[in-house]
Design an enzyme around this catalytic site. Structure first.
Site, PDB file in Angstrom:
ATOM      1  N   GLY A  11       0.845  -1.200   0.000  1.00  0.00           N
ATOM      2  CA  GLY A  11       0.000   0.000   0.000  1.00  0.00           C
ATOM      3  C   GLY A  11       0.869   1.235   0.000  1.00  0.00           C
ATOM      4  N   ASN A  95      -5.832  -6.642  12.659  1.00  0.00           N
ATOM      5  CA  ASN A  95      -4.427  -6.501  12.240  1.00  0.00           C
ATOM      6  C   ASN A  95      -3.544  -7.561  12.875  1.00  0.00           C
ATOM      7  OD1 ASN A  95      -4.878  -4.515  10.419  1.00  0.00           O
ATOM      8  ND2 ASN A  95      -4.061  -2.843  11.640  1.00  0.00           N
ATOM      9  N   HIS A 175       3.872   4.202  20.551  1.00  0.00           N
ATOM     10  CA  HIS A 175       3.465   5.053  19.439  1.00  0.00           C
ATOM     11  C   HIS A 175       2.007   5.414  19.669  1.00  0.00           C
ATOM     12  CE1 HIS A 175       3.523   6.741  15.507  1.00  0.00           C
ATOM     13  NE2 HIS A 175       2.785   5.822  14.939  1.00  0.00           N
TER      14      HIS A 175
HETATM   15  N1  LIG Z   1       4.407   2.857  12.790  1.00  0.00           N
HETATM   16  C1  LIG Z   1       4.104   3.999  12.224  1.00  0.00           C
HETATM   17  O1  LIG Z   1       4.615   5.034  12.607  1.00  0.00           O
HETATM   18  C2  LIG Z   1       3.154   3.999  11.056  1.00  0.00           C
HETATM   19  C3  LIG Z   1       3.125   5.070  10.158  1.00  0.00           C
HETATM   20  C4  LIG Z   1       2.280   4.998   9.060  1.00  0.00           C
HETATM   21  C5  LIG Z   1       1.449   3.887   8.885  1.00  0.00           C
HETATM   22  N2  LIG Z   1       1.483   2.896   9.806  1.00  0.00           N
HETATM   23  C6  LIG Z   1       0.657   1.701   9.661  1.00  0.00           C
HETATM   24  O2  LIG Z   1       1.183   0.937   8.573  1.00  0.00           O
HETATM   25  C7  LIG Z   1       0.156   0.145   7.997  1.00  0.00           C
HETATM   26  C8  LIG Z   1       0.129   0.361   6.489  1.00  0.00           C
HETATM   27  O3  LIG Z   1      -0.243   1.675   6.176  1.00  0.00           O
HETATM   28  P1  LIG Z   1      -0.549   2.093   4.661  1.00  0.00           P
HETATM   29  O4  LIG Z   1      -0.856   3.539   4.656  1.00  0.00           O
HETATM   30  O5  LIG Z   1       0.515   1.557   3.771  1.00  0.00           O
HETATM   31  O6  LIG Z   1      -1.887   1.250   4.415  1.00  0.00           O
HETATM   32  P2  LIG Z   1      -2.475   0.727   3.012  1.00  0.00           P
HETATM   33  O7  LIG Z   1      -3.893   0.390   3.287  1.00  0.00           O
HETATM   34  O8  LIG Z   1      -2.141   1.696   1.936  1.00  0.00           O
HETATM   35  O9  LIG Z   1      -1.636  -0.630   2.736  1.00  0.00           O
HETATM   36  C9  LIG Z   1      -1.817  -1.804   3.455  1.00  0.00           C
HETATM   37  C10 LIG Z   1      -1.624  -2.960   2.488  1.00  0.00           C
HETATM   38  O10 LIG Z   1      -1.625  -4.190   3.237  1.00  0.00           O
HETATM   39  C11 LIG Z   1      -2.212  -5.173   2.394  1.00  0.00           C
HETATM   40  N3  LIG Z   1      -2.608  -6.341   3.154  1.00  0.00           N
HETATM   41  C12 LIG Z   1      -3.702  -6.534   3.942  1.00  0.00           C
HETATM   42  N4  LIG Z   1      -3.716  -7.778   4.455  1.00  0.00           N
HETATM   43  C13 LIG Z   1      -2.603  -8.403   3.988  1.00  0.00           C
HETATM   44  C14 LIG Z   1      -2.057  -9.690   4.153  1.00  0.00           C
HETATM   45  N5  LIG Z   1      -2.658 -10.589   4.927  1.00  0.00           N
HETATM   46  N6  LIG Z   1      -0.897  -9.978   3.528  1.00  0.00           N
HETATM   47  C15 LIG Z   1      -0.266  -9.088   2.741  1.00  0.00           C
HETATM   48  N7  LIG Z   1      -0.741  -7.823   2.546  1.00  0.00           N
HETATM   49  C16 LIG Z   1      -1.895  -7.495   3.150  1.00  0.00           C
HETATM   50  C17 LIG Z   1      -3.387  -4.428   1.757  1.00  0.00           C
HETATM   51  O11 LIG Z   1      -3.869  -5.114   0.623  1.00  0.00           O
HETATM   52  C18 LIG Z   1      -2.747  -3.077   1.444  1.00  0.00           C
HETATM   53  O12 LIG Z   1      -2.190  -3.054   0.143  1.00  0.00           O
HETATM   54  C19 LIG Z   1      -1.139   0.561   8.726  1.00  0.00           C
HETATM   55  O13 LIG Z   1      -1.379  -0.352   9.784  1.00  0.00           O
HETATM   56  C20 LIG Z   1      -0.783   1.938   9.289  1.00  0.00           C
HETATM   57  O14 LIG Z   1      -1.568   2.264  10.420  1.00  0.00           O
HETATM   58  C21 LIG Z   1       2.322   2.921  10.873  1.00  0.00           C
END
Ligand SMILES: NC(=O)c1ccc[n+]([C@@H]2O[C@H](COP(=O)([O-])OP(=O)(O)OC[C@H]3O[C@@H](n4cnc5c(N)ncnc54)[C@H](O)[C@@H]3O)[C@@H](O)[C@H]2O)c1
Length: 308
Positions: A11, A95, A175
């Site tokens: 994503g 998740n 976080h």
């Molecule tokens: N730690 C941090 O500081 C921080 C910062 C930004 C985002 N995040 C987190 O990171 C994650 C991703 O964010 P994003 O903006 O890229 O989201 P997004 O929705 O754009 O991408 C997530 C991807 O995961 C895929 N996915 C779902 N289930 C799956 C599985 N079982 N196997 C493989 N792929 C799978 C989806 O199809 C999607 O393409 C979210 O949980 C978000 O909250 C954390």
């Protein structure tokens, strides 16, 4: 031989990490996702930028963990965003199932890899990844502190009208709302920030830092931040692959450090080729320590819900 990085979840964050890795030629990249076509399409698009950008690393997309085999490092970004009507606990459980299933496959195909978890709720998902993988604790870490600290440094540099490079500091804790910025250890070209900004302005910046993720979500309406998060992930990968021994705030498994036992919480660590090579224990005031432990309690509540 070039290193191999797998990014689970193609994503916004995952694809942007791939983009940054390609630009810096840090590794060959495998994008993995459950959606058919998305990782393949994004991977091919990034590969085709190579002749223009001047990189010749391999970037591929897949829906099969077999293609991720023998990765040196895996970035876990797979997960669901929070949907309307979904409670925090519902999201946590959803998740957890995603991360659990993905980490089982990662551990099977890349048993020697270092794992950087990004999926939220971050500290709980890092704990889940650690428990499910069975990896040693130096090889599993969560990305949050580097991002939170970058936001903190950005706002401080803006307020003081100085280069972001002059601002040094870190954010501790989980976080989220309970993160713990430590102004006593924040400096601007070596000058304590407490000498440069009045207390109320500093507190406003700390509040804005803690709400940094929500501020972006409110602006974007759909989706959450990914440019700064992906930059933070790549800084960690760069420190590991170049064995920089860089001190960065990361979510790490604590076994007594700061009086916290058996939990992932954000603390300064030394990142090198073996992953987390040292957990840095800094002196905290009783108030700072209490804030860190409150933050750890918030992580503990989540971890208990998913039973890891
Ligand atoms: N730690 C941090 O500081 C921080 C910062 C930004 C985002 N995040 C987190 O990171 C994650 C991703 O964010 P994003 O903006 O890229 O989201 P997004 O929705 O754009 O991408 C997530 C991807 O995961 C895929 N996915 C779902 N289930 C799956 C599985 N079982 N196997 C493989 N792929 C799978 C989806 O199809 C999607 O393409 C979210 O949980 C978000 O909250 C954390």
């Amino acid at each position: 031989m070039r290193r191999k990085v797998t990014i689970v979840g193609s994503g916004n964050v995952g694809a942007t990490v791939a983009h940054r890795l390609a630009d810096r030629q840090l590794a060959d990249v495998v994008l993995m996702d459950i959606l058919e076509g998305i990782p393949q399409g994004k991977g091919l698009d990034l590969l085709e930028a190579g002749p223009i950008e001047g990189y010749d690393i391999r970037i591929t997309g897949t829906n099969s963990y077999a293609d991720t085999a023998n990765s040196d490092l895996v970035v876990m970004t797979a997960g669901f965003p929070r949907k309307p009507g979904m409670s925090r606990d519902d999201l946590l459980k959803a998740n957890f199932e995603v991360v659990k299933g993905a980490v089982e496959q990662v551990a099977r195909y890349s048993p020697e890899c270092i794992l950087i978890v990004v999926t939220n709720p971050l500290d709980a998902m890092a704990q889940a990844a650690y428990k499910v993988s069975g990896f040693s604790k130096n090889r599993v870490m969560g990305m949050a502190g580097v991002l939170d600290t970058a936001r903190y440094r950005t706002f401080l540099a803006e307020a003081l009208n100085v280069s972001v490079q002059n601002v040094q500091g870190f954010v501790l804790g989980g976080h989220g709302d309970t993160m713990v910025p430590v102004p006593r250890y924040t400096t601007v070209a070596g000058i304590p920030v407490t000498e440069l900004l009045p207390q109320d302005q500093l507190e406003a910046i700390i509040r804005r830092t803690a709400n940094g993720g929500a501020e972006i979500v409110n602006l974007l309406k759909a989706g959450s931040a990914y440019y700064a998060p992906s930059a933070a992930v790549v800084e960690m990968i760069d420190a590991i692959f170049h064995d920089r021994k860089k001190i960065l705030p990361c979510s790490a498994y604590l076994e007594g450090e700061y009086g916290i036992h058996g939990l992932f919480v954000g603390v300064p660590v030394k990142l090198g080729s073996r992953g987390i090579e040292q957990i840095i224990e800094i002196k905290l005031t009783p108030e700072e320590l209490a804030a860190l432990r409150r933050s750890a309690e918030a992580v503990k509540e989540l971890v208990q819900v998913i039973g890891v």
